[in-house]
Each structure stands twice: as C-alpha cells, then as structure tokens.
Design a protein around this motif. Structure first.
Motif, PDB file in Angstrom:
ATOM      1  N   GLY A   1       0.662  -1.187   0.002  1.00  7.95           N
ATOM      2  CA  GLY A   1       0.038   0.189  -0.268  1.00  7.95           C
ATOM      3  C   GLY A   1       1.316   1.027  -0.004  1.00  7.95           C
ATOM      4  O   GLY A   1       0.816   2.086  -1.210  1.00  7.95           O
ATOM      5  N   GLU A   2       2.490   1.294   0.875  1.00  9.17           N
ATOM      6  CA  GLU A   2       2.719   2.202   0.504  1.00  9.17           C
ATOM      7  C   GLU A   2       3.616   2.113  -0.141  1.00  9.17           C
ATOM      8  O   GLU A   2       3.890   3.146  -0.719  1.00  9.17           O
ATOM      9  CB  GLU A   2       3.937   2.047   1.863  1.00  9.17           C
ATOM     10  CG  GLU A   2       5.096   3.343   2.089  1.00  9.17           C
ATOM     11  CD  GLU A   2       4.112   4.367   3.201  1.00  9.17           C
ATOM     12  OE1 GLU A   2       4.448   5.448   2.481  1.00  9.17           O
ATOM     13  OE2 GLU A   2       2.931   4.807   3.434  1.00  9.17           O
ATOM     14  N   ILE A   3       3.677   1.479  -1.025  1.00 16.41           N
ATOM     15  CA  ILE A   3       4.596   1.547  -2.450  1.00 16.41           C
ATOM     16  C   ILE A   3       3.420   2.482  -3.944  1.00 16.41           C
ATOM     17  O   ILE A   3       4.043   2.655  -4.321  1.00 16.41           O
ATOM     18  CB  ILE A   3       5.541   0.850  -3.180  1.00 16.41           C
ATOM     19  CG1 ILE A   3       6.549   0.434  -1.970  1.00 16.41           C
ATOM     20  CG2 ILE A   3       5.848   0.535  -4.345  1.00 16.41           C
ATOM     21  CD1 ILE A   3       7.461   0.991  -2.221  1.00 16.41           C
ATOM     22  N   GLN A   4       2.309   2.270  -3.241  1.00 18.39           N
ATOM     23  CA  GLN A   4       1.279   2.409  -4.477  1.00 18.39           C
ATOM     24  C   GLN A   4       1.537   3.643  -4.145  1.00 18.39           C
ATOM     25  O   GLN A   4       0.562   4.906  -5.188  1.00 18.39           O
ATOM     26  CB  GLN A   4       0.417   1.227  -4.298  1.00 18.39           C
ATOM     27  CG  GLN A   4       0.257   0.333  -4.732  1.00 18.39           C
ATOM     28  CD  GLN A   4      -1.491  -0.575  -4.052  1.00 18.39           C
ATOM     29  OE1 GLN A   4      -1.791  -0.461  -4.100  1.00 18.39           O
ATOM     30  NE2 GLN A   4      -1.030  -1.975  -5.195  1.00 18.39           N
ATOM     31  N   LYS A   5       1.472   4.172  -2.987  1.00 21.35           N
ATOM     32  CA  LYS A   5       0.539   5.666  -2.626  1.00 21.35           C
ATOM     33  C   LYS A   5       2.100   6.660  -2.828  1.00 21.35           C
ATOM     34  O   LYS A   5       1.766   7.479  -3.462  1.00 21.35           O
ATOM     35  CB  LYS A   5       0.454   5.600  -0.645  1.00 21.35           C
ATOM     36  CG  LYS A   5      -0.983   5.563  -0.205  1.00 21.35           C
ATOM     37  CD  LYS A   5      -1.117   6.261   0.705  1.00 21.35           C
ATOM     38  CE  LYS A   5      -0.580   5.256   1.371  1.00 21.35           C
ATOM     39  NZ  LYS A   5      -0.804   5.304   3.181  1.00 21.35           N
TER      40      LYS A   5
ATOM     41  N   THR B   1       7.394  -3.972  -6.327  1.00 20.77           N
ATOM     42  CA  THR B   1       5.659  -4.538  -7.155  1.00 20.77           C
ATOM     43  C   THR B   1       5.661  -6.080  -7.341  1.00 20.77           C
ATOM     44  O   THR B   1       4.552  -7.278  -6.462  1.00 20.77           O
ATOM     45  CB  THR B   1       5.140  -3.749  -7.803  1.00 20.77           C
ATOM     46  OG1 THR B   1       5.282  -2.540  -8.269  1.00 20.77           O
ATOM     47  CG2 THR B   1       3.029  -3.818  -8.414  1.00 20.77           C
ATOM     48  N   ALA B   2       6.374  -6.260  -8.403  1.00 24.65           N
ATOM     49  CA  ALA B   2       6.187  -8.157  -7.925  1.00 24.65           C
ATOM     50  C   ALA B   2       6.632  -9.126  -7.047  1.00 24.65           C
ATOM     51  O   ALA B   2       6.139  -9.949  -7.015  1.00 24.65           O
ATOM     52  CB  ALA B   2       6.999  -8.192  -9.919  1.00 24.65           C
ATOM     53  N   LYS B   3       7.389  -8.950  -6.423  1.00 26.44           N
ATOM     54  CA  LYS B   3       7.752  -9.359  -5.146  1.00 26.44           C
ATOM     55  C   LYS B   3       7.102  -9.072  -4.656  1.00 26.44           C
ATOM     56  O   LYS B   3       6.869 -10.635  -3.325  1.00 26.44           O
ATOM     57  CB  LYS B   3       9.439  -8.642  -4.918  1.00 26.44           C
ATOM     58  CG  LYS B   3      10.784  -8.959  -5.633  1.00 26.44           C
ATOM     59  CD  LYS B   3      10.725 -10.201  -5.782  1.00 26.44           C
ATOM     60  CE  LYS B   3      11.869 -10.946  -6.370  1.00 26.44           C
ATOM     61  NZ  LYS B   3      11.828 -12.462  -7.063  1.00 26.44           N
TER      62      LYS B   3
END
Length: 176
Positions: A82-86, A159-161
């Motif tokens: 979620g943090e990486i998406q934000k 994201t894949a990991k």
C-alpha cells in the motif's frame, strides 16, 4: 602390420562419423526421470485440502505463536504494498530490515511447518523457500541511493516481489 593399421584407421573414421551423426542428428526432448511425486509432471506443491495435519502439534503454543507471526508478516507485506502504491519513492528498506529478521522469519515458518506430515512438508518447504528468497530480493531491490529516484523498472520488480510474497504468505496461511 599395414593391414592392421588400416583397420584401426577405418575404425576411428567410423567412430568419428557416428559421433558427428549423433551430434548433428535430430534433437530429442530431454526426459526427466519420475521418482514418486518428484520429477517430470510434478510441481511438488502441496494443496491445503490435501494436507495431513497433526492437530496436537497445530494447537501447541509454539505453532500458534508462529502462525500469529506469519499472519503479521503477511500484514507487513500488505502495508508495504500500500505504501509503494501511494509513494513509489518510499524508502522501505529500513522497514523491511526491522520487520523481516531472517532468523525469526525462518524460525516461524519452520515451526509452523512441523504441524504437517512429511509429504505435506515437501510442498510447504517450496513455499518457505519462495518467501525467504523473495524477502531477500525485495530488500536488495528496495534500496534507494541518495538523490536518485527509484526507476520504473525497479518499481516493477518491487511490486512483483510484493505480489509474489503476498500470495506465498496467503498460500502458507491457508494450511492453518
């Protein structure tokens, strides 16, 4: 003596011709051996519905603590995702080091795995290896260099990991 030498040279010519024909002949598909559940045609992955669980071990305090820890790891992966998406430039490496101590992670996974029979463990061991490897690779790929933004390629890898880890933890928890 001359006749004997001619025979040897003829022999070596025929061997060389046979080797050349075999090397240049039509290729045959490689056939892996099949030994029980291992080998060609086997993914060696266990299914939660086929798992044989020792209920006494599963209900033990150690295994229940490990299960709780594994669920926490799953939540950490979800939070990082979620943090990486934000914020695609979020520095998640310190968070990974803090929450994924390899010794504790491996111990939790292996302790939980003791509740299964040997055949089930062969499949769940593969999930454990995936988790350990992906946590390591995620930490390596998540590092940011000062002043240099994370590349799109690196973001795709992270994201894949995270997706793979989320699935692996979910698959492992499904055995509970």
């Amino acid at each position: 003596m001359t006749n004997n030498n001619m025979e040897r040279s003829d022999f070596f010519k025929s061997v060389a011709g046979s080797v050349a024909f075999a090397a240049l002949g039509p290729a045959q598909p490689a056939m892996a051996a099949k030994y029980g559940g291992i080998g060609r045609g086997s993914t060696n992955m266990a299914s939660p519905s086929d798992a044989i669980i020792d209920n006494d071990i599963m209900s033990s305090d150690a295994v229940q603590k490990s299960l709780k820890d594994i669920k926490s790891y799953y939540e950490v992966v979800t939070a990082i995702k979620g943090e990486i998406q934000k914020n695609p430039q979020a520095d998640i490496a310190p968070y990974l080091r803090k929450n994924f101590d390899f010794a504790l992670l491996r111990s939790s996974l292996n302790t939980f795995n003791t509740a299964f029979d040997e055949d089930t463990q062969r499949g769940t061991d593969k999930i454990i290896r995936i988790i350990i490897q992906d946590v390591d690779e995620l930490e390596v790929n998540s590092r940011l260099k000062e002043g240099i933004p994370r590349s799109e390629k690196r973001l795709v890898i992270i994201t894949a990991k995270l997706n793979k880890l989320e699935k692996a933890f979910g698959d492992f928890i499904a055995f509970s």
